[in-house]
Each structure stands twice: as C-alpha cells, then as structure tokens.
Design a protein around this motif. Structure first.
Motif, PDB file in Angstrom:
ATOM      1  N   VAL A   1       0.867  -1.188   0.000  1.00 21.73           N
ATOM      2  CA  VAL A   1       0.000   0.000   0.000  1.00 21.73           C
ATOM      3  C   VAL A   1       0.902   1.237   0.000  1.00 21.73           C
ATOM      4  CG1 VAL A   1      -1.924  -1.137   1.153  1.00 21.73           C
ATOM      5  CG2 VAL A   1      -0.144  -0.035   2.533  1.00 21.73           C
ATOM      6  N   PRO A   2       0.358   2.409  -0.450  1.00 21.45           N
ATOM      7  CA  PRO A   2       1.194   3.604  -0.477  1.00 21.45           C
ATOM      8  C   PRO A   2       1.643   4.008   0.930  1.00 21.45           C
ATOM      9  CG  PRO A   2      -1.040   4.063  -1.311  1.00 21.45           C
ATOM     10  CD  PRO A   2      -0.986   2.624  -0.980  1.00 21.45           C
ATOM     11  N   VAL A   3       2.852   4.517   1.022  1.00 21.24           N
ATOM     12  CA  VAL A   3       3.361   5.001   2.307  1.00 21.24           C
ATOM     13  C   VAL A   3       4.364   6.110   2.012  1.00 21.24           C
ATOM     14  CG1 VAL A   3       5.106   3.150   2.368  1.00 21.24           C
ATOM     15  CG2 VAL A   3       4.485   4.297   4.472  1.00 21.24           C
ATOM     16  N   LYS A   4       4.356   7.130   2.847  1.00 19.32           N
ATOM     17  CA  LYS A   4       5.398   8.176   2.756  1.00 19.32           C
ATOM     18  C   LYS A   4       5.538   8.759   4.145  1.00 19.32           C
ATOM     19  CE  LYS A   4       6.881  12.049  -0.232  1.00 19.32           C
ATOM     20  NZ  LYS A   4       8.101  12.186   0.445  1.00 19.32           N
ATOM     21  N   LYS A   5       6.619   8.368   4.811  1.00 19.00           N
ATOM     22  CA  LYS A   5       6.771   8.864   6.184  1.00 19.00           C
ATOM     23  C   LYS A   5       8.199   8.646   6.677  1.00 19.00           C
ATOM     24  CE  LYS A   5       4.917   4.646   8.388  1.00 19.00           C
ATOM     25  NZ  LYS A   5       3.918   4.099   9.290  1.00 19.00           N
ATOM     26  N   ARG A   6       8.455   9.240   7.810  1.00 18.83           N
ATOM     27  CA  ARG A   6       9.744   9.048   8.475  1.00 18.83           C
ATOM     28  C   ARG A   6       9.549   7.935   9.503  1.00 18.83           C
ATOM     29  NH1 ARG A   6      12.907  14.331  10.508  1.00 18.83           N
ATOM     30  NH2 ARG A   6      12.912  14.666   8.270  1.00 18.83           N
ATOM     31  N   VAL A   7      10.431   6.941   9.501  1.00 22.60           N
ATOM     32  CA  VAL A   7      10.249   5.824  10.450  1.00 22.60           C
ATOM     33  C   VAL A   7      11.549   5.514  11.188  1.00 22.60           C
ATOM     34  CG1 VAL A   7       8.337   4.581   9.356  1.00 22.60           C
ATOM     35  CG2 VAL A   7      10.646   4.155   8.579  1.00 22.60           C
ATOM     36  N   PRO A   8      11.431   5.162  12.461  1.00 20.98           N
ATOM     37  CA  PRO A   8      12.619   4.706  13.192  1.00 20.98           C
ATOM     38  C   PRO A   8      13.127   3.393  12.604  1.00 20.98           C
ATOM     39  CG  PRO A   8      10.717   5.004  14.659  1.00 20.98           C
ATOM     40  CD  PRO A   8      10.219   5.121  13.265  1.00 20.98           C
ATOM     41  N   LEU A   9      14.434   3.167  12.671  1.00 24.96           N
ATOM     42  CA  LEU A   9      15.034   1.966  12.070  1.00 24.96           C
ATOM     43  C   LEU A   9      14.359   0.689  12.561  1.00 24.96           C
ATOM     44  CD1 LEU A   9      17.147   0.594  10.313  1.00 24.96           C
ATOM     45  CD2 LEU A   9      18.754   0.738  12.229  1.00 24.96           C
ATOM     46  N   GLU A  10      14.055   0.643  13.879  1.00 24.18           N
ATOM     47  CA  GLU A  10      13.466  -0.586  14.428  1.00 24.18           C
ATOM     48  C   GLU A  10      12.130  -0.904  13.779  1.00 24.18           C
ATOM     49  OE1 GLU A  10      14.980  -2.947  16.137  1.00 24.18           O
ATOM     50  OE2 GLU A  10      16.618  -1.531  15.745  1.00 24.18           O
ATOM     51  N   GLU A  11      11.328   0.137  13.520  1.00 22.68           N
ATOM     52  CA  GLU A  11      10.035  -0.067  12.859  1.00 22.68           C
ATOM     53  C   GLU A  11      10.252  -0.449  11.396  1.00 22.68           C
ATOM     54  OE1 GLU A  11       7.217   3.241  13.033  1.00 22.68           O
ATOM     55  OE2 GLU A  11       6.148   2.364  11.326  1.00 22.68           O
ATOM     56  N   LEU A  12      11.216   0.242  10.755  1.00 26.56           N
ATOM     57  CA  LEU A  12      11.491  -0.039   9.340  1.00 26.56           C
ATOM     58  C   LEU A  12      11.876  -1.510   9.156  1.00 26.56           C
ATOM     59  CD1 LEU A  12      11.946   0.814   6.403  1.00 26.56           C
ATOM     60  CD2 LEU A  12      14.242   1.576   7.036  1.00 26.56           C
ATOM     61  N   LYS A  13      12.663  -2.018  10.082  1.00 27.20           N
ATOM     62  CA  LYS A  13      13.159  -3.400   9.951  1.00 27.20           C
ATOM     63  C   LYS A  13      12.028  -4.429   9.876  1.00 27.20           C
ATOM     64  CE  LYS A  13      17.901  -3.334  11.656  1.00 27.20           C
ATOM     65  NZ  LYS A  13      18.780  -3.575  12.812  1.00 27.20           N
ATOM     66  N   GLN A  14      10.890  -4.090  10.493  1.00 25.65           N
ATOM     67  CA  GLN A  14       9.739  -5.015  10.426  1.00 25.65           C
ATOM     68  C   GLN A  14       9.175  -5.111   9.005  1.00 25.65           C
ATOM     69  OE1 GLN A  14       7.427  -4.966  13.852  1.00 25.65           O
ATOM     70  NE2 GLN A  14       9.472  -4.788  14.736  1.00 25.65           N
ATOM     71  N   HIS A  15       9.571  -4.160   8.169  1.00 25.41           N
ATOM     72  CA  HIS A  15       9.053  -4.120   6.798  1.00 25.41           C
ATOM     73  C   HIS A  15      10.147  -4.448   5.778  1.00 25.41           C
ATOM     74  CE1 HIS A  15       5.130  -2.307   7.859  1.00 25.41           C
ATOM     75  NE2 HIS A  15       5.824  -1.776   8.870  1.00 25.41           N
ATOM     76  N   LEU A  16      11.286  -4.950   6.257  1.00 28.87           N
ATOM     77  CA  LEU A  16      12.400  -5.253   5.348  1.00 28.87           C
ATOM     78  C   LEU A  16      12.603  -6.764   5.254  1.00 28.87           C
ATOM     79  CD1 LEU A  16      15.073  -2.585   6.376  1.00 28.87           C
ATOM     80  CD2 LEU A  16      13.309  -2.435   4.601  1.00 28.87           C
ATOM     81  N   PHE A  17      12.878  -7.245   4.043  1.00 23.36           N
ATOM     82  CA  PHE A  17      13.084  -8.685   3.821  1.00 23.36           C
ATOM     83  C   PHE A  17      14.413  -8.902   3.105  1.00 23.36           C
ATOM     84  CE2 PHE A  17       8.628  -7.718   4.038  1.00 23.36           C
ATOM     85  CZ  PHE A  17       8.156  -8.659   4.948  1.00 23.36           C
ATOM     86  N   THR A  18      15.194  -9.842   3.628  1.00 20.58           N
ATOM     87  CA  THR A  18      16.511 -10.137   3.032  1.00 20.58           C
ATOM     88  C   THR A  18      16.730 -11.640   3.014  1.00 20.58           C
ATOM     89  OG1 THR A  18      17.747 -10.177   5.123  1.00 20.58           O
ATOM     90  CG2 THR A  18      17.439  -8.013   4.074  1.00 20.58           C
ATOM     91  N   LEU A  19      17.833 -12.042   2.405  1.00 19.09           N
ATOM     92  CA  LEU A  19      18.226 -13.457   2.372  1.00 19.09           C
ATOM     93  C   LEU A  19      19.622 -13.579   2.987  1.00 19.09           C
ATOM     94  CD1 LEU A  19      17.254 -14.138  -1.353  1.00 19.09           C
ATOM     95  CD2 LEU A  19      16.084 -15.107   0.633  1.00 19.09           C
ATOM     96  N   PRO A  20      19.705 -13.800   4.289  1.00 17.50           N
ATOM     97  CA  PRO A  20      21.018 -13.857   4.940  1.00 17.50           C
ATOM     98  C   PRO A  20      21.949 -14.908   4.322  1.00 17.50           C
ATOM     99  CG  PRO A  20      19.269 -13.766   6.566  1.00 17.50           C
ATOM    100  CD  PRO A  20      18.606 -13.941   5.233  1.00 17.50           C
ATOM    101  N   ASP A  21      21.393 -15.998   3.782  1.00 23.27           N
ATOM    102  CA  ASP A  21      22.240 -17.043   3.190  1.00 23.27           C
ATOM    103  C   ASP A  21      22.824 -16.628   1.839  1.00 23.27           C
ATOM    104  OD1 ASP A  21      21.748 -18.616   5.304  1.00 23.27           O
ATOM    105  OD2 ASP A  21      20.229 -19.890   4.321  1.00 23.27           O
ATOM    106  N   HIS A  22      22.180 -15.683   1.191  1.00 24.92           N
ATOM    107  CA  HIS A  22      22.688 -15.151  -0.083  1.00 24.92           C
ATOM    108  C   HIS A  22      22.697 -13.634   0.030  1.00 24.92           C
ATOM    109  CE1 HIS A  22      22.595 -19.041  -2.046  1.00 24.92           C
ATOM    110  NE2 HIS A  22      21.438 -19.251  -1.447  1.00 24.92           N
ATOM    111  N   PRO A  23      23.704 -13.118   0.756  1.00 23.20           N
ATOM    112  CA  PRO A  23      23.658 -11.710   1.192  1.00 23.20           C
ATOM    113  C   PRO A  23      23.673 -10.681   0.066  1.00 23.20           C
ATOM    114  CG  PRO A  23      25.767 -12.736   1.758  1.00 23.20           C
ATOM    115  CD  PRO A  23      24.890 -13.835   1.245  1.00 23.20           C
ATOM    116  N   ASP A  24      23.968 -11.102  -1.194  1.00 23.78           N
ATOM    117  CA  ASP A  24      23.949 -10.130  -2.313  1.00 23.78           C
ATOM    118  C   ASP A  24      22.625 -10.143  -3.067  1.00 23.78           C
ATOM    119  OD1 ASP A  24      26.550  -9.276  -1.895  1.00 23.78           O
ATOM    120  OD2 ASP A  24      27.370 -10.964  -3.050  1.00 23.78           O
TER     121      ASP A  24
END
Ligand code: ZN
Length: 435
Positions: free
Chosen positions: A101-124
């Motif tokens: 959904v659309p979003v435009k705001k300033r967020v603390p890193l801890e909150e942002l991290k809940q919305h971030l997805f990565t692959l630690p096994d393939h870090p690139d």
C-alpha cells in the motif's frame, strides 16, 4: 504442413534466440497479479500472436474468490535524513513487496526493519515477496545493504495505488479440425524474474506462434494468466466449456540448465501423461517424473476435484528446487536460449504425439504382407529400427492399439512409428479407424 514437419524445419538456435529475446523485452516490467505490468507484458506477447486481452473488474466473484483491487506503482525509495538514497525501486522492481500500500513517512530503524526482507544465506541477492491479500507495505533488499543501515531514522516512500480496477489476462485460440481442445497455460504475475515466470511466457508464446503455421487435429487454447486468481477466474468464466479440454499443460521454469521435469495430471494415467513420459524417455536426456500433488502452479486449479481436468505441468527444475528461485538471481543470466529451445522442442514432440496418436487397422492381417515388393523392406543389415517399426505397426494395428501403444510396446520413438504408419498408409496396407 503437419506438426511432424515443423520440428524438421525449425532451427533450434533461431527458436532459442527468439524466445530469449522476448524474455529480455518483458524482463524490466513490474508485473503483479493485476496492473499495468501485466498489460505491458501482454502487449509484447501480442506482437508475436494475436492475443485477446480480457479485463475483469475488481470485486467480481470468481468461484470462491474475489478479483482484488488493481495495484500499480510509480516509484519507491528509502532515503536517510541527509537525503541520500539507500534503496531505489528504479534499480530493481523486486525492491518493493508486491501489492504494498502507499506510504510516505519518516520511520525509526526498528520499525522499518519489520518491513524489510533479506536473504542472509545469499547476502547479495534481493528476495521476491508479495502481500496480495493482506494490506501491508515492505521492501526487499540484499542482506549486505541491510547491515549498512545504522541511522536512527529513515524516510520511506512507496508511490503505489491500490484501487478498484481490473485483473488482466490474455487468451489466444487456434481452431483445429476438432472442437476438442489442448490447453497451454502460463502465469504472468512475477516482476523481473526470468525462469519463474518469463520462461513459461516465452515458451507458451513460441508454441502458439508455430502451431498457428500447421494444420491441427485439436484446437489449442493459450492462457497468459496471473497465478491462482487468473486460473480461478478463467475456470469460473468458462465452466460450461471446460469439458472440451482433452489435454493440458501448465508450463513454468523451462529456461534453466536443470533436467526436464514433468508433473503428472491428477488422474495420473491420461493420454497426455503417457505422451509426455514417452517423449522424455526418448529424449536422450535425464528427466524426472513427479506425481500430482495439490501444490505448485495453476494445475492446482485445473486439477481441483470439481474440474479434474487432464492438465499436467512441464518444467525443468521445479519451483523452490533451485536456489535462485524467487530471488534477484533468477535473472537474464540464469536462463539460456539453448535450454528454452530444448524445452520448446520437447513440448512440441509431446503435442506431436497427441496430434498423431491414432488407431489403424492392418488390411492384410493374415501373414506378414510382403514389404519388399512394395519397396518398404530394406532388410538386414540396413533396415534396423525402420523395418522393425513397420513390423510392429502392422502387427499391432488390429484396431485396439493407438500408435503410442505401438511405440511403447516396441520401445521405439513415436516419430519412427508414425513414419512407418505413414508409409504403410501410403501403400494401402493400413486404414485409419475413427476413435
Ligand atoms: Zn513463483
């Protein structure tokens, strides 16, 4: 021209390059289950075949599902408070969780991290994530990039829209001699991912393009649909005519170097299952046969118990079995023209079996007919499989065996058995029995 001649006249390198070019053309579009990325993709496919585009309004009830709102996206980024760009959607459309959904705001890193997805096994690598049916927002990024985020706050923006609109899909129909249909279906809902799903799109397009050029026994229906909701919508809209579908293939993941894989229909022993198994057995390559299971691509819907259509799934390495699956590493380097071409020719061979799998009657069943006087018998040591194919066709053409039955019993490739049947037909030793 018959379908048998098609594989003889087509050049594998040219076909593979052509298929790969279409993948390159549509790779940049940001596809999802709805939206302009699908329309752009279908427009590109439409340059190769005259595709009919269907638009189903959001909110339409289809079987147990509802067509969702339409999602589109213009831009997205994460910036630090100095205005430096940390992540830019323009660099990869995998960076945004599909249907955010659309979003435009300033967020603390801890909150942002809940919305971030990565692959630690393939870090690139960047993962591919969606949230179609639960409203949310998020970003996907390389794990290495995540580790660089150390500021307290960030500026996030997803300039997307999620509004009533349409779900778009493409359909193409080639009428054959019979109203009975062969269904070929691929999904069109993944963003920049090459093997899953652009390889399926290009294979379906190539089959449609080349089958248009030959005379056909069956009619052929090609679907370019978003996964799950697309097949459910198509089945819902076409319920009264699905009985026409005699054979069907869902094609996906057909451009990687892995071995050929066929997932059987729910019925498990259809003519299509036998045809594909026969082709793979004679392909000279390694292959794998999977039994039906109600997890995978749109065969799940076509094979749901209320329809139970004879639809299998043709792949190389199945979804989830290659590490690049649903990541940025499933890119234009991961699929190669030679594997695309090979997948194309294997599918074409299976279709050729279906087209030519007829039943014949030997008109001279008492004793072997004298083939030599008809110029058909070459004999030891020159005859080999050709002579043997003639003898098998004559012996089993008793009105109860299809040519595929003959090929299987003889252990000879269907194409040789078909050639033998043609020669015997030409000299009047066989006659076709209507099935
Ligand atoms: Zn997928």
């Amino acid at each position: 021209m018959g379908i048998g001649q098609l594989s003889d006249v087509l050049d594998a390198t040219r076909v593979g390059d052509e298929m790969y070019r279409l993948i390159c053309d549509v790779y940049p579009f940001c596809r999802s289950i709805t939206g302009n990325g699908v329309r752009q993709t279908l427009r590109s496919v439409g340059k190769h075949i005259p595709l009919t585009i269907h638009e189903i309004p959001s909110g339409t009830q289809v079987l147990d599902w509802t067509i969702p709102k339409e999602w589109n996206i213009k831009d997205a980024y994460i910036k630090n408070l100095k205005g430096q760009t940390i992540l830019d959607f323009a660099n990869s459309n995998l960076h945004v969780v599909g249907y955010s959904v659309p979003v435009k705001k300033r967020v603390p890193l801890e909150e942002l991290k809940q919305h971030l997805f990565t692959l630690p096994d393939h870090p690139d690598w960047i993962p591919f994530r969606t949230s179609y049916y639960k409203e949310n927002w998020g970003f996907c990024l390389s794990h290495n990039r995540l580790l660089e985020l150390t500021d307290d706050q960030y500026e996030v923006c997803i300039d997307s829209s999620l509004q009533p609109g349409f779900m778009t899909y493409g359909e193409y129909f080639i009428p054959g001699e019979s109203a009975d249909e062969v269904l070929l279906s691929c999904h069109v809902c993944h963003p920049s991912l090459a093997n899953d799903n652009l390889s399926g799109i290009t294979l379906t397009t190539a089959l449609a393009k080349y089958l248009t050029q030959v005379s056909l026994r069956y009619s052929y229906r090609f679907l370019f649909i978003p996964s799950t909701i697309g097949s459910i919508a198509w089945l819902s809209l076409n319920e009264s005519r699905v009985f026409r579908i005699k054979h069907g293939l869902v094609v996906a993941c057909v451009g990687d170097p892995g071995r050929l894989t066929y997932k059987k229909t729910r019925r498990g022993n259809t003519e299509l299952d036998k045809a594909v198994l026969h082709v793979l057995k004679h392909s000279g390559q390694e292959y794998e046969i999977l039994d039906f299971c109600p997890y995978g691509y749109d065969e799940r819907q076509f094979c749901s118990p209320g329809f139970n259509l004879p639809v299998g799934c043709f792949m190389r390495t199945p979804h989830g079995r290659f590490t690049e699956y649903h990541t940025s590493a499933d890119n234009l380097d991961f699929v190669r023209p030679e594997y695309l071409a090979d997948s194309f020719f294997q599918c074409l061979s299976a279709i050729s079996v279906l087209e030519n799998n007829k039943v014949y009657l030997n008109r001279n069943p008492k004793g072997e007919p004298q083939l030599g006087k008809r110029g058909l018998y070459r004999g030891y040591p020159y005859g080999g499989n050709d002579d043997l194919a003639l003898l098998w066709v004559l012996n089993l053409s008793d009105g109860t065996h299809t040519l595929l039955d003959v090929a299987e019993r003889a252990g000879i490739a269907f194409s040789s058995i078909k050639k033998a049947a043609d020669a015997l037909l030409a000299c009047g030793l066989l006659t076709e029995i209507p099935i």
